[in-house]
Design an enzyme around this catalytic site. Structure first.
Site, PDB file in Angstrom:
ATOM      1  N   LYS A  48       0.866  -1.219  -0.019  1.00  0.00           N
ATOM      2  CA  LYS A  48      -0.114  -0.149   0.007  1.00  0.00           C
ATOM      3  C   LYS A  48       0.612   1.389   0.052  1.00  0.00           C
ATOM      4  O   LYS A  48       0.717   2.234  -0.878  1.00  0.00           O
ATOM      5  CB  LYS A  48      -1.019   0.088   1.212  1.00  0.00           C
ATOM      6  CG  LYS A  48      -2.001  -0.916   1.193  1.00  0.00           C
ATOM      7  CD  LYS A  48      -2.722  -1.294   2.568  1.00  0.00           C
ATOM      8  CE  LYS A  48      -3.740  -2.624   2.120  1.00  0.00           C
ATOM      9  NZ  LYS A  48      -4.641  -2.949   3.403  1.00  0.00           N
ATOM     10  N   GLN A  92      -4.237  -1.092   9.618  1.00  0.00           N
ATOM     11  CA  GLN A  92      -4.171  -2.593   9.065  1.00  0.00           C
ATOM     12  C   GLN A  92      -4.755  -3.498  10.249  1.00  0.00           C
ATOM     13  O   GLN A  92      -4.296  -3.628  11.304  1.00  0.00           O
ATOM     14  CB  GLN A  92      -2.776  -2.741   8.750  1.00  0.00           C
ATOM     15  CG  GLN A  92      -2.588  -3.959   8.111  1.00  0.00           C
ATOM     16  CD  GLN A  92      -2.970  -4.063   6.633  1.00  0.00           C
ATOM     17  OE1 GLN A  92      -3.141  -3.208   5.996  1.00  0.00           O
ATOM     18  NE2 GLN A  92      -3.672  -5.312   6.477  1.00  0.00           N
ATOM     19  N   ASP A 115     -10.708   3.157   4.199  1.00  0.00           N
ATOM     20  CA  ASP A 115     -11.075   1.546   3.892  1.00  0.00           C
ATOM     21  C   ASP A 115     -12.613   1.246   4.102  1.00  0.00           C
ATOM     22  O   ASP A 115     -13.138   0.254   3.779  1.00  0.00           O
ATOM     23  CB  ASP A 115     -10.519   0.950   5.227  1.00  0.00           C
ATOM     24  CG  ASP A 115      -9.435  -0.324   4.880  1.00  0.00           C
ATOM     25  OD1 ASP A 115      -9.365  -0.374   3.556  1.00  0.00           O
ATOM     26  OD2 ASP A 115      -8.697  -0.770   5.743  1.00  0.00           O
TER      27      ASP A 115
END
Ligand code: NAD
Length: 285
Positions: A48, A92, A115
């Site tokens: 990422k 994460q 997200d």
């Protein structure tokens, strides 16, 4: 049977993002937050961050020790939330077992929720209102659109109902005017249900779950599953066995996976644009 090329589609989306970023004076910044040293998470975060830099955006990564407290991680998220240089925050997952992920995710302001996992973002999706959507189902929609797969009026079946993939996937297909069935581990006679699908999206996390008996001739099959083993990567679908049955399938690797990161880049630019249009204030619905 066409193998849908997610790598090429993702490269195209990422090039579009980079072109858009090049026109922005204030470069979007993505803060990835990694707690602990889970090797798979470290690999995901590294890719990422690489994608962020390649798109010309600012890589504002934070690494925290595995024994960080709930309050400690919360304080870092609050700091990033208040920082106008940070346009997107990505916590994460999975987190170390002593931490409560939902409470931490919900500290991310909705305008920085790249997200799309906060309660508020899920609510905006459920109501079909403007917001940031989870990256993996967004990537699936992008792939279906780029392949010219008709969603309006199609029968779609999603296998798996997680907050990360299956549930938002079913919502997004519904908003594209598909008629959607959401199957899960308590579904009785899964093959009979999935054989109804013109579009079958599989996110069960069970290697090789779906085979020829589950697929309607001419269907488009999207395999979200990822399983690492010594020989490489495999999905939830026994893709090779669908030759002569499915019209299109996504391979693993090289299908949905690359799209997830591409859509994270799209969400980061979207979050930055929103903040800019609202004088630096993050998105509030
Ligand atoms: P999860 O474990 O949170 O959810 C799995 C869902 O599948 C559950 O709703 C469960 O009810 C359902 N399920 C489990 N066994 C089933 C069965 N036998 N029949 C029908 N339904 C069943 O998983 P998740 O986070 O949604 O991830 C699913 C898979 O997708 C995993 O393999 C994961 O690694 C992968 N994944 C890939 C990406 C990507 O970028 N490609 C992103 C996220 C997750």
């Amino acid at each position: 049977m066409i193998k849908i090329d997610g790598k090429t589609a993702a490269a195209r989306v990422r090039a579009q993002v980079a072109a858009e970023v090049a026109l922005l004076d204030d470069k979007p910044g993505l803060a990835t937050v990694l707690v602990g040293d889970d090797p798979a998470s470290a690999v995901y975060v590294a890719s990422k961050r690489k994608a962020v830099r390649e798109a010309g955006m600012r890589d504002l990564h934070r690494s925290l020790p595995a024994d960080s407290s709930q309050a400690g991680v919360a304080a870092v998220i609050d700091e990033l939330a208040a920082d106008p240089a940070v346009h997107g925050i990505l916590l994460q997952l999975p987190l170390p077992a002593h931490l409560d992920p939902d409470a931490l995710i919900d500290r991310i302001p909705v305008g920085k929720d790249v997200d799309g996992l906060t309660t508020q973002s899920a609510g905006l999706l459920a109501r079909g209102e403007y917001g940031l959507r989870p990256c993996t189902p967004s990537g699936v929609i992008e792939l279906l659109e780029s392949e010219g797969v008709k969603m309006r009026g199609a029968r779609a079946v999603v296998v798996g109902r997680s907050a990360l993939v299956g549930h938002p996937m079913a919502e997004m297909l519904t908003q594209k005017d598909a008629t959607v069935t959401l199957a899960h581990k308590h579904t009785v006679d899964l093959p009979a249900v999935t054989r109804e699908a013109d579009i079958l999206v599989v996110a069960a996390g069970v290697r090789g779950l779906i085979g020829p008996a589950h697929v309607k001739p001419g269907a488009t099959v999207i395999d979200v599953g990822i399983h690492r083993f010594e020989g490489g990567l495999a999905g939830d679908v026994r893709t090779a066995e669908l030759e002569g049955i499915a019209a299109r399938v996504t391979p693993v690797p090289g299908g949905v996976g690359p799209m997830t990161i591409a859509m994270l880049m799209v969400n980061t630019v979207r979050a930055a644009r929103w903040a800019e249009e609202h004088n630096g204030h993050s998105m509030t619905p």
